[in-house]
Design an enzyme around this catalytic site. Structure first.
Site, PDB file in Angstrom:
ATOM      1  N   LYS A 148       0.702  -1.214  -0.060  1.00  0.00           N
ATOM      2  CA  LYS A 148      -0.013   0.014  -0.077  1.00  0.00           C
ATOM      3  C   LYS A 148       0.939   1.344   0.024  1.00  0.00           C
ATOM      4  CE  LYS A 148      -0.605   1.184   4.928  1.00  0.00           C
ATOM      5  NZ  LYS A 148      -0.355   2.582   4.777  1.00  0.00           N
ATOM      6  N   HIS A 178      -0.502  -5.918   5.969  1.00  0.00           N
ATOM      7  CA  HIS A 178       0.018  -6.471   7.097  1.00  0.00           C
ATOM      8  C   HIS A 178      -0.915  -6.577   8.198  1.00  0.00           C
ATOM      9  CE1 HIS A 178       1.246  -2.312   8.651  1.00  0.00           C
ATOM     10  NE2 HIS A 178       1.054  -3.041   9.839  1.00  0.00           N
ATOM     11  N   GLU A 216      -1.803   5.897  17.135  1.00  0.00           N
ATOM     12  CA  GLU A 216      -0.339   6.062  17.135  1.00  0.00           C
ATOM     13  C   GLU A 216       0.106   7.213  18.092  1.00  0.00           C
ATOM     14  OE1 GLU A 216       1.249   4.766  13.153  1.00  0.00           O
ATOM     15  OE2 GLU A 216      -0.532   5.819  12.460  1.00  0.00           O
ATOM     16  N   HIS A 240      -6.498  -0.770   6.193  1.00  0.00           N
ATOM     17  CA  HIS A 240      -6.454  -1.568   7.496  1.00  0.00           C
ATOM     18  C   HIS A 240      -7.758  -1.378   8.005  1.00  0.00           C
ATOM     19  CE1 HIS A 240      -2.153  -1.330   6.722  1.00  0.00           C
ATOM     20  NE2 HIS A 240      -2.106  -0.319   7.364  1.00  0.00           N
TER      21      HIS A 240
END
Length: 498
Positions: A148, A178, A216, A240
């Site tokens: 991506k 991932h 994050e 995601h």
């Protein structure tokens, strides 16, 4: 289930880049430790760096000792075995006439699986694929891995898919996310479809709402220049978070194979209620972090980081570093159940989780002394930092004097329960590529369905005079994101005491 070691040529375009050094090479090192790479497997890095094979091996050796650490009784022997697999070829991949050194190294197709891993800019996906075909490096045993972002909108994603699809068949294309390789994400499928406990409740009758959060604590930092052309909606939500939503909401596949799971995910994406016009302004919030405190340390705001990265701009950046939105899946199972998605940088914690809140009991038999009832049951799946599952229940507080309810939790930590190292997501996904198993990868129609849903949000934001709402670094995001969920009488999980 054990697998025979795999013979392969893994060609990493962008082999000196951050992704290769931090994720791909450490993952391949671990699989080599586990004996899953055959003796003749080669890893070929392609970049413009002026390195010979030994220079590249020295660079990787230093990086691996810093990032992956030494995880064997004889790390030098293991490193030497792995390092012997490594090669470096300097070339301009956009010029198909400049591939002679790579062709000479790899040679004609043989018994080895040939993987072309494109850890490079998406604009190169098509030219690299065409160059590989032009130089005779593509056959029926070849695979290509696309990182991506796959485009920046629907049209660019379709163009990339067309260009790569002109060289590789769909079953040779592995579009990697991932997050789908994380232990908790795969355990979500097991939790739902291997346990009869949850399935009768996994619908609008039993579930009040679902929250999917990826927070994050880091900022854009040195990636600010790149990030400014993307933003949180493209960088995180389009791939995601929507993929996690699909796994929560999908129907049970008839079997666990390469297309059955992806067929069910596609149905969810196509069932998402469109967000257009006023709905975008009502059900989405975008934000941008300013200066603040993270873990007691003063950090700059996004615009200051952008200046430090040397980005050229005609004015203040309108890129969002935070997104919260409310989505609905319009089908019988989920009718009326809101899905709240939230992601941001420079937030007050680093945590990725899925929270499923069940409906409260229909009649409170055990009122608390203050008249309140027990909180509803919650199932929390932690993707990071400590992968696991926690089920929040109501229990009796020990002691005489009547029944007093107390929140309690059944907590499953994968690391503690199984007492072993959890493989990184890239380890699992790279082995799936080598084995030709695309179940945990995104299909073309999934990518394009996700962009179809995301694009009207981008359009509405682009046409709005209001830019991203500011929030201080080290907080849970803009106040408007709290208002978004509290309008429905709910609260973000993690913003209250568990």
């Amino acid at each position: 289930m054990s697998h025979a070691p795999l013979s392969a040529d893994v060609v990493v375009v962008g082999g000196t880049g951050d992704l290769a050094m931090r994720k791909l090479l450490p993952a391949l090192l671990q699989r080599d430790h586990a004996g899953q790479l055959a003796e003749d497997t080669r890893i070929v890095a392609v970049s413009r760096a002026g390195l010979d094979h030994d220079g590249y091996r020295d660079k990787v050796s230093a990086e691996l000792r810093t990032i992956a650490g030494d995880r064997s009784d004889d790390p030098h022997a293991v490193d030497h075995r792995f390092l012997r697999r490594l090669h470096h070829v300097a070339l301009d991949v956009s010029d198909p006439q400049d591939w002679s050194d790579l062709v000479a190294l790899i040679g004609p197709p043989d018994h080895r699986i040939r993987v072309l891993y494109l850890a490079c800019a998406p604009r190169l996906f098509g030219p690299v694929s065409a160059g590989a075909r032009h130089n005779g490096l593509v056959d029926e045993r070849s695979r290509v891995v696309l990182e991506k972002p796959l485009g920046h909108d629907l049209a660019s994603a379709q163009q990339i898919n067309d260009e790569v699809g002109a060289v590789f068949t769909e079953d040779q294309i592995f579009r990697i996310d991932h997050y789908l390789g994380k232990e908790t994400v795969q355990n979500l499928l097991v939790l739902r479809f291997a346990n009869s406990l949850f399935e009768p409740l996994w619908n609008a009758t039993g579930i009040d709402h679902v929250q999917i959060s990826v927070a994050e604590s880091v900022g854009a930092g040195s990636r600010a220049d790149y990030y400014d052309g993307s933003g949180a909606l493209r960088d995180m939500v389009q791939n995601h978070l929507l993929q996690l939503l699909c796994l929560v909401a999908m129907e049970s596949p008839a079997r666990l194979d390469r297309d059955a799971v992806r067929d069910e995910k596609l149905k969810v994406l196509r069932a998402l209620a469109p967000l257009t016009g006023e709905d975008v302004h009502r059900y989405t919030v975008r934000g941008q972090y300013g200066p603040g405190l993270v873990d007691g340390t003063a950090v700059p705001g996004y615009r200051a980081e952008l200046d430090q990265a040397g980005a050229e701009a005609s004015g203040p950046s309108g890129t969002e570093t935070f997104v919260a939105l409310r989505a609905e899946v319009q089908n019988w199972r989920w009718a009326g159940v809101p899905f709240y998605l939230r992601t941001g940088k420079r937030m007050d914690r680093r945590a990725s989780e899925i929270m499923v809140q069940f409906r409260p009991v229909p009649h409170p038999v055990f009122p608390q002394l203050d008249g309140a009832t027990a909180p509803p049951n919650r199932l929390v799946l932690r993707l990071q930092p400590d992968e696991g599952v926690r089920l929040h229940l109501a229990a009796k507080h020990p002691g005489p004097g009547g029944i007093r309810l107390h929140p309690a939790a059944l907590d499953l930590s994968f690391a503690a329960t199984f007492n072993q190292r959890l493989p990184d997501a890239y380890e699992r996904l790279l082995m799936d590529v080598l084995r030709g198993n695309p179940t945990l990868f995104m299909r073309r129609d999934e990518i394009e369905a996700a962009w179809t849903w995301i694009e009207p949000i981008l359009d509405a934001w682009r046409g709005s005079p209001r830019g991203p709402r500011p929030y201080p670094a080290g907080t849970s995001g803009p106040v408007a994101a709290t208002a978004l969920i509290e309008r429905d009488g709910r609260t973000w999980h993690g913003d209250e005491d568990d």
